[in-house]
Design a protein around this motif. Structure first.
Motif, PDB file in Angstrom:
ATOM      1  N   PHE A 166       9.391  -3.206 -17.826  1.00  0.00           N
ATOM      2  CA  PHE A 166       9.298  -4.586 -17.325  1.00  0.00           C
ATOM      3  C   PHE A 166       8.420  -4.697 -16.081  1.00  0.00           C
ATOM      4  CE2 PHE A 166      12.817  -5.188 -20.154  1.00  0.00           C
ATOM      5  CZ  PHE A 166      12.829  -6.535 -20.470  1.00  0.00           C
ATOM      6  N   GLU A 167       7.658  -3.648 -15.766  1.00  0.00           N
ATOM      7  CA  GLU A 167       6.823  -3.657 -14.558  1.00  0.00           C
ATOM      8  C   GLU A 167       5.797  -4.782 -14.578  1.00  0.00           C
ATOM      9  OE1 GLU A 167       5.169   0.216 -14.026  1.00  0.00           O
ATOM     10  OE2 GLU A 167       6.905   0.974 -12.921  1.00  0.00           O
ATOM     11  N   THR A 168       5.171  -5.009 -15.752  1.00  0.00           N
ATOM     12  CA  THR A 168       4.142  -6.060 -15.852  1.00  0.00           C
ATOM     13  C   THR A 168       4.746  -7.424 -15.571  1.00  0.00           C
ATOM     14  OG1 THR A 168       3.012  -4.751 -17.537  1.00  0.00           O
ATOM     15  CG2 THR A 168       2.360  -7.060 -17.337  1.00  0.00           C
ATOM     16  N   LEU A 169       5.887  -7.714 -16.205  1.00  0.00           N
ATOM     17  CA  LEU A 169       6.544  -9.007 -15.985  1.00  0.00           C
ATOM     18  C   LEU A 169       6.931  -9.174 -14.518  1.00  0.00           C
ATOM     19  CD1 LEU A 169       7.799 -11.634 -17.012  1.00  0.00           C
ATOM     20  CD2 LEU A 169       9.888 -10.357 -17.545  1.00  0.00           C
ATOM     21  N   CYS A 170       7.499  -8.139 -13.922  1.00  0.00           N
ATOM     22  CA  CYS A 170       7.887  -8.203 -12.499  1.00  0.00           C
ATOM     23  C   CYS A 170       6.671  -8.498 -11.622  1.00  0.00           C
ATOM     24  CB  CYS A 170       8.536  -6.889 -12.063  1.00  0.00           C
ATOM     25  SG  CYS A 170      10.159  -6.613 -12.804  1.00  0.00           S
ATOM     26  N   SER A 171       5.544  -7.874 -11.964  1.00  0.00           N
ATOM     27  CA  SER A 171       4.317  -8.068 -11.201  1.00  0.00           C
ATOM     28  C   SER A 171       3.828  -9.513 -11.299  1.00  0.00           C
ATOM     29  CB  SER A 171       3.245  -7.102 -11.719  1.00  0.00           C
ATOM     30  OG  SER A 171       2.028  -7.334 -11.070  1.00  0.00           O
ATOM     31  N   VAL A 172       3.865 -10.080 -12.517  1.00  0.00           N
ATOM     32  CA  VAL A 172       3.421 -11.468 -12.718  1.00  0.00           C
ATOM     33  C   VAL A 172       4.341 -12.439 -11.968  1.00  0.00           C
ATOM     34  CG1 VAL A 172       3.161 -13.311 -14.442  1.00  0.00           C
ATOM     35  CG2 VAL A 172       2.289 -11.016 -14.918  1.00  0.00           C
ATOM     36  N   ILE A 173       5.636 -12.192 -12.037  1.00  0.00           N
ATOM     37  CA  ILE A 173       6.588 -13.075 -11.329  1.00  0.00           C
ATOM     38  C   ILE A 173       6.341 -13.027  -9.826  1.00  0.00           C
ATOM     39  CG2 ILE A 173       9.035 -13.454 -10.780  1.00  0.00           C
ATOM     40  CD1 ILE A 173       9.721 -12.382 -13.576  1.00  0.00           C
ATOM     41  N   LYS A 174       6.109 -11.845  -9.293  1.00  0.00           N
ATOM     42  CA  LYS A 174       5.841 -11.686  -7.861  1.00  0.00           C
ATOM     43  C   LYS A 174       4.563 -12.417  -7.459  1.00  0.00           C
ATOM     44  CE  LYS A 174       5.688 -10.037  -3.661  1.00  0.00           C
ATOM     45  NZ  LYS A 174       6.044 -11.003  -2.651  1.00  0.00           N
ATOM     46  N   GLU A 175       3.518 -12.274  -8.299  1.00  0.00           N
ATOM     47  CA  GLU A 175       2.251 -12.964  -8.011  1.00  0.00           C
ATOM     48  C   GLU A 175       2.439 -14.472  -8.019  1.00  0.00           C
ATOM     49  OE1 GLU A 175      -0.547 -11.635 -10.884  1.00  0.00           O
ATOM     50  OE2 GLU A 175      -0.641  -9.588 -10.106  1.00  0.00           O
ATOM     51  N   THR A 176       3.255 -14.949  -8.947  1.00  0.00           N
ATOM     52  CA  THR A 176       3.476 -16.393  -9.065  1.00  0.00           C
ATOM     53  C   THR A 176       4.256 -16.941  -7.868  1.00  0.00           C
ATOM     54  OG1 THR A 176       3.546 -16.155 -11.469  1.00  0.00           O
ATOM     55  CG2 THR A 176       4.425 -18.206 -10.557  1.00  0.00           C
ATOM     56  N   LEU A 177       5.282 -16.246  -7.473  1.00  0.00           N
ATOM     57  CA  LEU A 177       6.159 -16.737  -6.394  1.00  0.00           C
ATOM     58  C   LEU A 177       5.621 -16.437  -4.999  1.00  0.00           C
ATOM     59  CD1 LEU A 177       9.663 -15.745  -7.875  1.00  0.00           C
ATOM     60  CD2 LEU A 177       8.524 -17.967  -7.970  1.00  0.00           C
TER      61      LEU A 177
ATOM     62  N   ASP B 144       5.109 -15.246  -1.370  1.00  0.00           N
ATOM     63  CA  ASP B 144       6.024 -14.749  -0.334  1.00  0.00           C
ATOM     64  C   ASP B 144       7.410 -15.406  -0.373  1.00  0.00           C
ATOM     65  OD1 ASP B 144       5.414 -17.230   0.562  1.00  0.00           O
ATOM     66  OD2 ASP B 144       4.647 -16.623   2.528  1.00  0.00           O
ATOM     67  N   LYS B 145       7.690 -16.128  -1.444  1.00  0.00           N
ATOM     68  CA  LYS B 145       9.047 -16.669  -1.610  1.00  0.00           C
ATOM     69  C   LYS B 145      10.053 -15.532  -1.814  1.00  0.00           C
ATOM     70  CE  LYS B 145       8.388 -21.192  -1.580  1.00  0.00           C
ATOM     71  NZ  LYS B 145       9.060 -22.083  -0.610  1.00  0.00           N
ATOM     72  N   VAL B 146       9.566 -14.437  -2.416  1.00  0.00           N
ATOM     73  CA  VAL B 146      10.427 -13.259  -2.591  1.00  0.00           C
ATOM     74  C   VAL B 146       9.691 -12.028  -2.074  1.00  0.00           C
ATOM     75  CG1 VAL B 146      11.729 -14.152  -4.560  1.00  0.00           C
ATOM     76  CG2 VAL B 146       9.613 -12.910  -4.965  1.00  0.00           C
ATOM     77  N   GLU B 147      10.477 -11.041  -1.613  1.00  0.00           N
ATOM     78  CA  GLU B 147       9.860  -9.806  -1.137  1.00  0.00           C
ATOM     79  C   GLU B 147       9.458  -8.924  -2.311  1.00  0.00           C
ATOM     80  OE1 GLU B 147      10.773  -6.245   2.059  1.00  0.00           O
ATOM     81  OE2 GLU B 147      12.402  -7.055   0.857  1.00  0.00           O
TER      82      GLU B 147
ATOM     83  N   VAL C 184       1.434 -13.197   0.757  1.00  0.00           N
ATOM     84  CA  VAL C 184       1.410 -13.140   2.224  1.00  0.00           C
ATOM     85  C   VAL C 184       2.642 -12.386   2.702  1.00  0.00           C
ATOM     86  CG1 VAL C 184       1.404 -14.509   4.332  1.00  0.00           C
ATOM     87  CG2 VAL C 184       0.258 -15.365   2.287  1.00  0.00           C
ATOM     88  N   GLU C 185       2.369 -11.414   3.542  1.00  0.00           N
ATOM     89  CA  GLU C 185       3.494 -10.590   4.000  1.00  0.00           C
ATOM     90  C   GLU C 185       4.424 -11.421   4.877  1.00  0.00           C
ATOM     91  OE1 GLU C 185       2.274  -6.941   5.693  1.00  0.00           O
ATOM     92  OE2 GLU C 185       4.256  -6.483   6.459  1.00  0.00           O
ATOM     93  N   SER C 186       5.700 -11.310   4.615  1.00  0.00           N
ATOM     94  CA  SER C 186       6.687 -12.086   5.375  1.00  0.00           C
ATOM     95  C   SER C 186       6.707 -11.647   6.837  1.00  0.00           C
ATOM     96  CB  SER C 186       8.070 -11.887   4.767  1.00  0.00           C
ATOM     97  OG  SER C 186       9.008 -12.511   5.576  1.00  0.00           O
ATOM     98  N   LYS C 187       6.792 -12.669   7.719  1.00  0.00           N
ATOM     99  CA  LYS C 187       6.843 -12.346   9.154  1.00  0.00           C
ATOM    100  C   LYS C 187       8.259 -12.003   9.618  1.00  0.00           C
ATOM    101  CE  LYS C 187       2.990 -15.406  10.315  1.00  0.00           C
ATOM    102  NZ  LYS C 187       2.572 -16.618  11.015  1.00  0.00           N
ATOM    103  N   MET C 188       9.182 -12.201   8.725  1.00  0.00           N
ATOM    104  CA  MET C 188      10.575 -11.949   9.113  1.00  0.00           C
ATOM    105  C   MET C 188      10.878 -10.460   9.136  1.00  0.00           C
ATOM    106  SD  MET C 188      12.417 -15.040   7.077  1.00  0.00           S
ATOM    107  CE  MET C 188      11.364 -14.919   5.648  1.00  0.00           C
ATOM    108  N   GLU C 189      11.615 -10.055  10.115  1.00  0.00           N
ATOM    109  CA  GLU C 189      11.985  -8.648  10.236  1.00  0.00           C
ATOM    110  C   GLU C 189      13.451  -8.475   9.908  1.00  0.00           C
ATOM    111  OE1 GLU C 189       9.214  -8.305  14.192  1.00  0.00           O
ATOM    112  OE2 GLU C 189      11.176  -7.404  14.159  1.00  0.00           O
ATOM    113  N   GLU C 190      13.745  -7.307   9.417  1.00  0.00           N
ATOM    114  CA  GLU C 190      15.156  -6.990   9.199  1.00  0.00           C
ATOM    115  C   GLU C 190      15.744  -6.504  10.529  1.00  0.00           C
ATOM    116  OE1 GLU C 190      16.283  -4.598   5.953  1.00  0.00           O
ATOM    117  OE2 GLU C 190      14.680  -5.311   4.652  1.00  0.00           O
ATOM    118  N   VAL C 191      16.909  -6.990  10.836  1.00  0.00           N
ATOM    119  CA  VAL C 191      17.573  -6.506  12.058  1.00  0.00           C
ATOM    120  C   VAL C 191      18.933  -5.965  11.704  1.00  0.00           C
ATOM    121  CG1 VAL C 191      16.397  -7.968  13.711  1.00  0.00           C
ATOM    122  CG2 VAL C 191      18.362  -8.874  12.506  1.00  0.00           C
TER     123      VAL C 191
END
Length: 706
Positions: free
Chosen positions: A546-557, A559-562, A698-705
């Motif tokens: 499912f790597e291809t599908l995951c990649s397409v979903i990430k491209e579509t969304l 920076d809404k998702v990491e 776009v890389e998220s500016k939020m940091e994990e704390v």
């Protein structure tokens, strides 16, 4: 007339009296508390003497305090049958030798660390009489001396002479000539209210001479009637029978009601100090009556704890749990607690914040200390070691009381409905008692049905290989019991706790484990959901396909998702959104967004990066994979991806950033279902081409704390 001796006040006392006379202090009623307290002390002393020598009470057997008023002469009087004062006592205690507390009180006033209400706590309470009086006269008789009168208008001196007036037998009578603007202290109602507030638990009877109006019928006397009767008596020729009939008629006709004022003693402190009695001798009804008198609650209490602590320090306490929570329990402007503080049965304050923690602010009752110093001020309380020990004991006993309530299922259900938030607040705040408080917590779960389960009961039902205590947070049981996150654990037969109050989020930040079992939030990334090795291997293989599908979903969304990955935690749902291990959960994010005075800068750090997890076994995901494998640029793919993402936001507990975009996509799905042709231009206007979002996210500016 006996010889009058004049004495000068010691300088510090003169200074203190000058300050009292000229003060703008509004709460002048404390003079009554101080004088009653002094009378009680004098009665304590004579009672103590009588234990070894009963003859000291011969001069006045009754131990009591009496208050009288003279409205005409503007006089307020308090009398006690205590030990009284000798002439030397009058000179020393009321004038020439400054008590050690005088200087301390003056310094505390100057530095702003005390106010006038604490005058008695420094041992100089007598002088508070000058708050309301411009002249004070003290009549006193000690068994070892003559009766004397002390008098002063606070002009720098006082006089003492032998008292040739009414004999007191033994004790002290203080006469206050009230100032013109303080005459309301002559009112019966005001005196009763002040005594009830400050001195209702003094162990000696406090009597007030009250005036009561009564009506009674009397014959009306008329002078003209009398003259007529005299004439009739002189006239012997008149018929006597007629005269008597006329008199009877006159009596019936001329009766009238008149008002009579009677004076009688009324006891003001009928409520005895119940806490001084042995708990085994006190009935439930007595505790109930005392509770209602103490709190003005119209309902009975739910439970009570009456105990005495002895050892290095000594105090007695009565703690009540009310049946229901007050509507303003967590209001910031509300009085912090309902525990009244007494020192040797004298009321000191009812808003001592150091006495009990905020999470126990629903408890009602009182504490009577034998050891607290009388110079209590707000500042000294904070550093007072005795008070800290009292506080520690009160918390300990309160938790014991809650465990006692837990023995009765119905009572505990009522208690938990009203005060569960307080217990959870205590888990968050009180690190020392966290484990004991955790034993009291109850939650609904996937196996508890309509009832709630305790953490101990949960552990007894845990599977042998279960990693920890699984829980999910959300707005309501209904919203989370069918959550996608629960599906996988339900399938494995693992119980999940439902936490549905905002305070749960805060409590779980502190409650990391219970009986060495870790708490695991099932909505966060990295949660160990107890998969077997075989299940993990199968998941790895699915991930590759499912790597291809995951990649397409990430491209579509973007920076809404990491990231996007396959998941084994969902069974019936196509997708879910997982938050970072150390950031806010979906529910916490909604709580923080709803804060009226929230700091937006905090959100930058704490809003979690989201991972979209897809269910490779779900038919929607399988079909979407086929479409992507066949044609990545299929115009419906992007629409379906956004629709899946937004439904995942909702089912995972988040709120939609763009509700209108979501509704537009739903409307298009409805049109497809109804076979209504859509306008291509409209589609393209609402949804940008797939190629535009093929750029790296776009890389998220939020940091994990942590």
């Amino acid at each position: 007339m006996s010889e009058v001796e004049t004495f000068a006040f010691q300088a510090e006392i003169n200074q203190l009296m000058s300050l009292i006379i000229n003060t703008f202090y509004s709460n002048k009623e404390i003079f009554m508390r101080e004088l009653i307290s002094n009378s009680s002390d004098a009665l304590d002393k004579i009672r103590y003497q009588s234990l070894t020598d009963k003859t000291v009470l011969d001069s006045q057997p009754d131990l009591k305090i009496e208050i009288t008023t003279d409205d005409k002469n503007k006089i307020w009087i308090i009398r006690d049958t205590g030990i009284g004062m000798t002439k030397a006592d009058l000179v020393n205690c009321l004038g020439t030798i400054a008590r050690s507390g005088t200087k301390q009180f003056m310094e505390a006033l100057t530095e702003g660390k005390a106010d006038m209400s604490m005058i008695g706590q420094f041992g100089v309470g007598f002088y508070s009489a000058y708050l309301v009086a411009d002249k004070v006269i003290v009549h006193t008789k000690h068994n070892d001396d003559e009766q004397y009168v002390w008098e002063s208008e606070a002009g720098g001196h006082f006089t003492i002479r032998r008292d040739t007036g009414e004999s007191l037998g033994r004790g002290t009578k203080i006469v206050l000539h009230l100032k013109e603007d303080q005459l309301d202290y002559l009112e019966e109602r005001k005196i009763k209210d002040i005594v009830k507030k400050h001195s209702q638990f003094i162990q000696y009877p406090i009597h007030l001479l009250v005036r009561k109006e009564t009506e009674r019928e009397v014959e009306e006397e008329d002078t003209s009637d009398k003259k007529e009767e005299e004439k009739k008596e002189d006239d012997k020729k008149e018929d006597e029978a007629k005269v008597e009939d006329a008199k009877a008629e006159d009596k019936e006709k001329k009766k009238k009601k008149i008002k009579e004022v009677k004076e009688e003693w009324e006891q003001l402190n009928k409520t005895k100090p119940l806490w001084l009695r042995n708990p085994s001798e006190i009935t439930k009804e007595e505790y109930g009556t005392f509770y209602k008198g103490l709190t003005n609650d119209w309902e009975e209490h739910l439970a009570v704890k009456h105990f005495k602590v002895e050892g290095q320090l000594e105090f007695t306490a009565v703690l009540y749990v009310p049946k229901r929570a007050p509507f303003d329990m967590f209001e910031s402007k509300k009085k912090m607690n309902n525990i009244k503080l007494y020192v040797r049965r004298v009321f000191i304050m009812d808003n001592c914040e150091e006495l009990i923690p905020e999470w126990l602010n629903f408890l009602k009752g009182l504490v009577d200390s034998e050891d607290l110093p009388l110079n209590i001020s707000r500042e000294t309380l904070q550093q007072n070691k005795i008070l800290k020990v009292i506080r520690k004991n009160l918390v300990k006993k309160a938790i014991e009381l809650f465990h006692d309530i837990k023995e009765n299922k119905d009572d505990y259900k009522k208690f938990y409905e009203s005060f569960s938030r307080n217990l959870k607040y205590g888990v968050h705040e009180d690190s020392q008692n966290r484990e004991k408080l955790a034993e009291l917590l109850m939650y609904h779960s996937t196996k508890s049905g309509e009832e709630q389960t305790t953490l101990k009961d949960y552990i007894t039902r845990m599977k042998e290989d279960q990693k920890g205590i699984y829980y999910i947070t959300g707005e309501s049981k209904k919203s989370i019991e069918n959550s996608p996150f629960v599906e996988g654990l339900k399938k494995r037969g693992i119980e999940v706790l439902f936490m549905t109050e905002p305070i749960d989020e805060y409590a779980m930040q502190q409650l990391k484990e219970f009986e060495k079992k870790k708490f695991i939030c099932i909505t966060k990334a990295g949660a160990d959901l107890g998969e077997t090795e075989d299940e993990k291997k199968a998941a790895e293989e699915e991930k590759k396909s499912f790597e291809t599908l995951c990649s397409v979903i990430k491209e579509t969304l973007g920076d809404k998702v990491e990231k996007v990955e396959t998941s084994s935690r969902i069974v019936n749902s196509p997708t879910c959104l997982v938050t970072g291990e150390h950031g806010w959960s979906a529910y916490m994010e909604r709580i923080m967004k709803s804060q009226a005075l929230r700091d937006n800068s905090m959100s930058t750090y704490m809003v979690s990066k989201k991972t979209l997890e897809i269910n490779p076994k779900h038919p929607i995901i399988k079909e979407l994979k086929k479409k992507v494998d066949h044609d990545k640029s299929d115009k419906t793919v992007k629409d379906l991806i956004w629709l899946l993402f937004e439904t995942s936001l909702l089912t995972s507990g988040f709120s939609l950033d763009e509700p209108s975009g979501f509704s537009g996509r739903i409307h298009r799905m409805i049109k497809l279902g109804l076979s209504i042709e859509d306008d291509d231009d409209a589609v393209n206007t609402e949804l940008p081409p797939l190629e535009e979002s093929s750029n790296p996210a776009v890389e998220s500016k939020m940091e994990e704390v942590d």
